[in-house]
Design a protein around this motif. Structure first.
Motif, PDB file in Angstrom:
ATOM      1  N   GLY A   9       0.797  -1.227   0.000  1.00  0.00           N
ATOM      2  CA  GLY A   9       0.000   0.000   0.000  1.00  0.00           C
ATOM      3  C   GLY A   9       0.827   1.274   0.000  1.00  0.00           C
ATOM      4  N   ALA A  11       2.126   4.087  -2.795  1.00  0.00           N
ATOM      5  CA  ALA A  11       2.110   4.508  -4.196  1.00  0.00           C
ATOM      6  C   ALA A  11       2.501   5.974  -4.363  1.00  0.00           C
ATOM      7  CB  ALA A  11       0.734   4.253  -4.819  1.00  0.00           C
ATOM      8  N   TYR A  16       0.472   6.826   4.925  1.00  0.00           N
ATOM      9  CA  TYR A  16       1.048   6.168   6.084  1.00  0.00           C
ATOM     10  C   TYR A  16       2.037   5.067   5.689  1.00  0.00           C
ATOM     11  CZ  TYR A  16      -2.021   8.640   9.333  1.00  0.00           C
ATOM     12  OH  TYR A  16      -2.636   9.611  10.094  1.00  0.00           O
ATOM     13  N   LEU A  72       0.938  -5.156  -7.080  1.00  0.00           N
ATOM     14  CA  LEU A  72       0.035  -5.942  -6.211  1.00  0.00           C
ATOM     15  C   LEU A  72      -1.391  -5.458  -6.389  1.00  0.00           C
ATOM     16  CD1 LEU A  72      -0.603  -7.755  -3.625  1.00  0.00           C
ATOM     17  CD2 LEU A  72      -0.086  -5.710  -2.274  1.00  0.00           C
ATOM     18  N   VAL A  75      -6.936  -7.500  -3.947  1.00  0.00           N
ATOM     19  CA  VAL A  75      -8.315  -7.944  -4.066  1.00  0.00           C
ATOM     20  C   VAL A  75      -8.373  -9.343  -4.692  1.00  0.00           C
ATOM     21  CG1 VAL A  75     -10.338  -7.467  -5.534  1.00  0.00           C
ATOM     22  CG2 VAL A  75      -9.469  -5.726  -3.975  1.00  0.00           C
ATOM     23  N   SER A 120      -1.090  -1.361   4.566  1.00  0.00           N
ATOM     24  CA  SER A 120      -1.474   0.052   4.629  1.00  0.00           C
ATOM     25  C   SER A 120      -2.316   0.390   3.408  1.00  0.00           C
ATOM     26  CB  SER A 120      -0.218   0.931   4.709  1.00  0.00           C
ATOM     27  OG  SER A 120      -0.589   2.291   4.820  1.00  0.00           O
ATOM     28  N   ALA A 122      -6.499   0.446   1.668  1.00  0.00           N
ATOM     29  CA  ALA A 122      -7.945   0.388   1.843  1.00  0.00           C
ATOM     30  C   ALA A 122      -8.578   0.916   0.570  1.00  0.00           C
ATOM     31  CB  ALA A 122      -8.365   1.252   3.034  1.00  0.00           C
ATOM     32  N   TYR A 172      -9.217   2.821  11.528  1.00  0.00           N
ATOM     33  CA  TYR A 172      -9.767   4.156  11.778  1.00  0.00           C
ATOM     34  C   TYR A 172     -10.939   4.048  12.736  1.00  0.00           C
ATOM     35  CZ  TYR A 172     -11.562   8.837  10.803  1.00  0.00           C
ATOM     36  OH  TYR A 172     -12.004  10.124  10.921  1.00  0.00           O
ATOM     37  N   ALA A 217      -5.264   5.203  13.416  1.00  0.00           N
ATOM     38  CA  ALA A 217      -4.570   6.463  13.147  1.00  0.00           C
ATOM     39  C   ALA A 217      -5.546   7.624  13.058  1.00  0.00           C
ATOM     40  CB  ALA A 217      -3.783   6.340  11.850  1.00  0.00           C
ATOM     41  N   LEU A 220      -5.137  12.058   8.220  1.00  0.00           N
ATOM     42  CA  LEU A 220      -3.973  12.515   7.457  1.00  0.00           C
ATOM     43  C   LEU A 220      -4.446  12.804   6.026  1.00  0.00           C
ATOM     44  CD1 LEU A 220      -0.722  12.620   7.240  1.00  0.00           C
ATOM     45  CD2 LEU A 220      -0.965  10.344   6.223  1.00  0.00           C
ATOM     46  N   ALA A 224      -5.639   8.710  -0.523  1.00  0.00           N
ATOM     47  CA  ALA A 224      -6.867   7.950  -0.265  1.00  0.00           C
ATOM     48  C   ALA A 224      -7.851   8.797   0.535  1.00  0.00           C
ATOM     49  CB  ALA A 224      -6.545   6.660   0.481  1.00  0.00           C
TER      50      ALA A 224
HETATM   51  P1  NAI Z   1      -2.699   6.054   0.735  1.00  0.00           P
HETATM   52  O1  NAI Z   1      -3.410   6.527  -0.474  1.00  0.00           O
HETATM   53  O2  NAI Z   1      -1.300   6.488   0.944  1.00  0.00           O
HETATM   54  O3  NAI Z   1      -2.703   4.478   0.849  1.00  0.00           O
HETATM   55  C1  NAI Z   1      -3.688   3.624   0.354  1.00  0.00           C
HETATM   56  C2  NAI Z   1      -3.011   2.730  -0.657  1.00  0.00           C
HETATM   57  O4  NAI Z   1      -3.836   1.612  -0.958  1.00  0.00           O
HETATM   58  C3  NAI Z   1      -2.726   3.419  -1.988  1.00  0.00           C
HETATM   59  O5  NAI Z   1      -1.345   3.336  -2.265  1.00  0.00           O
HETATM   60  C4  NAI Z   1      -3.530   2.598  -2.986  1.00  0.00           C
HETATM   61  O6  NAI Z   1      -2.883   2.514  -4.223  1.00  0.00           O
HETATM   62  C5  NAI Z   1      -3.564   1.257  -2.282  1.00  0.00           C
HETATM   63  N1  NAI Z   1      -4.601   0.322  -2.738  1.00  0.00           N
HETATM   64  C6  NAI Z   1      -5.922   0.550  -2.915  1.00  0.00           C
HETATM   65  N2  NAI Z   1      -6.529  -0.571  -3.344  1.00  0.00           N
HETATM   66  C7  NAI Z   1      -5.578  -1.530  -3.423  1.00  0.00           C
HETATM   67  C8  NAI Z   1      -5.575  -2.898  -3.818  1.00  0.00           C
HETATM   68  N3  NAI Z   1      -6.701  -3.514  -4.214  1.00  0.00           N
HETATM   69  N4  NAI Z   1      -4.416  -3.589  -3.801  1.00  0.00           N
HETATM   70  C9  NAI Z   1      -3.274  -2.985  -3.414  1.00  0.00           C
HETATM   71  N5  NAI Z   1      -3.209  -1.694  -3.031  1.00  0.00           N
HETATM   72  C10 NAI Z   1      -4.349  -0.974  -3.038  1.00  0.00           C
HETATM   73  O7  NAI Z   1      -3.634   6.504   1.963  1.00  0.00           O
HETATM   74  P2  NAI Z   1      -3.543   6.315   3.538  1.00  0.00           P
HETATM   75  O8  NAI Z   1      -4.592   7.212   4.076  1.00  0.00           O
HETATM   76  O9  NAI Z   1      -2.173   6.471   4.022  1.00  0.00           O
HETATM   77  O10 NAI Z   1      -4.042   4.822   3.765  1.00  0.00           O
HETATM   78  C11 NAI Z   1      -3.265   3.800   4.361  1.00  0.00           C
HETATM   79  C12 NAI Z   1      -4.079   3.106   5.442  1.00  0.00           C
HETATM   80  O11 NAI Z   1      -4.283   4.013   6.509  1.00  0.00           O
HETATM   81  C13 NAI Z   1      -5.463   2.648   5.003  1.00  0.00           C
HETATM   82  O12 NAI Z   1      -5.767   1.411   5.590  1.00  0.00           O
HETATM   83  C14 NAI Z   1      -6.353   3.723   5.591  1.00  0.00           C
HETATM   84  O13 NAI Z   1      -7.686   3.290   5.783  1.00  0.00           O
HETATM   85  C15 NAI Z   1      -5.638   3.967   6.892  1.00  0.00           C
HETATM   86  N6  NAI Z   1      -6.018   5.176   7.620  1.00  0.00           N
HETATM   87  C16 NAI Z   1      -5.926   6.407   7.020  1.00  0.00           C
HETATM   88  C17 NAI Z   1      -6.304   7.547   7.697  1.00  0.00           C
HETATM   89  C18 NAI Z   1      -6.205   8.902   7.048  1.00  0.00           C
HETATM   90  O14 NAI Z   1      -6.759   9.873   7.566  1.00  0.00           O
HETATM   91  N7  NAI Z   1      -5.500   9.033   5.939  1.00  0.00           N
HETATM   92  C19 NAI Z   1      -6.828   7.488   9.085  1.00  0.00           C
HETATM   93  C20 NAI Z   1      -6.840   6.149   9.640  1.00  0.00           C
HETATM   94  C21 NAI Z   1      -6.466   5.054   8.916  1.00  0.00           C
END
Ligand code: NAI
Length: 286
Positions: A9, A11, A16, A72, A75, A120, A122, A172, A217, A220, A224
């Motif tokens: 996760g 990109a 995070y 990757l 899903v 990391s 969703a 979350y 967390a 941020l 996403a």
């Molecule tokens: P992010 O956009 O940096 O990370 C999400 C990543 O998931 C992206 O790189 C995306 O390409 C990847 N992704 C989506 N579908 C996918 C799939 N089918 N296979 C592989 N990769 C896939 O965003 P963020 O916010 O850092 O998210 C990371 C984690 O942190 C997630 O689980 C999110 O729910 C969680 N989180 C984020 C918060 C926020 O406020 N940003 C708060 C609490 C938790």
């Protein structure tokens, strides 16, 4: 030897996953990354062109090295699961071996084993819709991408994880308290992820001496999160109401993750650890 981590996760340099990779690299770990297939090209190109060089900077002055990037899509567990339209989609056709099982096989062939698994990622296609308006497909897609993806990754990686290793995911607070706007079954997906953290901690603990925790967390402004639409409001809300009135930096989550997967946390498993400036403890907006 140093530890080897696989971080699913990453990109770009905003989320995070990137911050966790950096914290682990700073602690001496070798970094492998799993990048969502449709985001792979731009991530690799930007990395090569030096676009992330500033954010690759580690405390000792060196730049974080990513040893290898694996395409990757979490899903899909194996090639049989991939529908024709995805296989032939031009964003997927250029890459290969990107189902969970194939990625783990590749990592095994390349390096033999890992010590740390980070989830990391969703995705919820209907995240902008209230739960009451979410379709069955949208709900199941959120669970598949955001919860089962973790079960699948851990299940496939476990046989090549060194005993004493650890795994972590990101959750979350919408899982346990209502956050209007976090829809599409994403709140349900996070509830599943947290419950699974306890069950998987037991199973992976007994089976492979692997610890399993999740970080809840705070908000941020990642890519996403921006897609959900109300992240700026959540950041402001947190700033106004949390015990610690400061910005939440991604590296604070990265550092907590590095602690949780390190021997310093050798007796911590099955837990939800809040890294949110304490916002979760408040019962009243101030
Ligand atoms: P992010 O956009 O940096 O990370 C999400 C990543 O998931 C992206 O790189 C995306 O390409 C990847 N992704 C989506 N579908 C996918 C799939 N089918 N296979 C592989 N990769 C896939 O965003 P963020 O916010 O850092 O998210 C990371 C984690 O942190 C997630 O689980 C999110 O729910 C969680 N989180 C984020 C918060 C926020 O406020 N940003 C708060 C609490 C938790």
């Amino acid at each position: 030897r140093g530890k080897r981590a696989f971080i699913a996760g990453v990109a770009d340099d905003n989320g995070y996953g990137w911050a966790i990779a950096k914290a682990l690299a700073a602690a001496g770990a070798e970094i492998l990354v799993g990048t969502w297939v449709p985001a792979l090209n731009i991530f690799e190109t930007s990395l090569k062109r030096g676009k992330f060089d500033q954010s690759r900077l580690l405390p000792d002055g060196s730049l974080m090295e990513i040893t290898k990037i694996y395409p990757l899509d979490a899903v899909y567990d194996s090639p049989e699961d991939v529908p024709e339209d995805v296989k032939s989609n031009k964003r997927y056709a250029g890459a290969s071996n990107w189902t969970v099982k194939e990625v783990v096989d590749s990592v095994k062939n390349d390096y033999g084993s890992i010590d740390i698994l980070v989830h990391s990622l969703a995705n919820g296609p209907e995240v902008a819709k209230p739960l009451l308006e979410t379709s069955r497909n949208g709900y199941l897609a959120a669970i598949s991408a955001s919860s089962y993806s973790y079960v699948s990754l851990l299940r496939h990686f476990l046989p090549i994880m060194n005993p004493g290793g650890a795994s972590i995911s990101l959750t979350y607070i919408a899982s346990e308290r209502t956050i209007p706007g976090y829809g599409g079954g994403m709140s349900s997906a996070k509830a599943a992820l947290e419950s699974d953290t306890r069950v998987l901690a037991f199973e992976a603990g007994r089976k492979g001496k692997i610890r399993v925790n999740t970080i809840s967390a705070g908000p941020l402004g990642s890519r996403a999160a921006k897609a959900i639409g109300f992240i700026e409001k959540m950041i402001e809300y947190s700033y106004a109401n949390a015990p610690l009135q400061k910005e939440l930096r991604a590296d604070e989550v990265g550092n907590a993750a590095a602690f949780l997967v390190s021997p310093l946390a050798s007796a911590v498993t099955g837990t939800v650890v809040y890294v949110d400036n304490g916002l979760n403890t408040m019962g009243l907006a101030t």
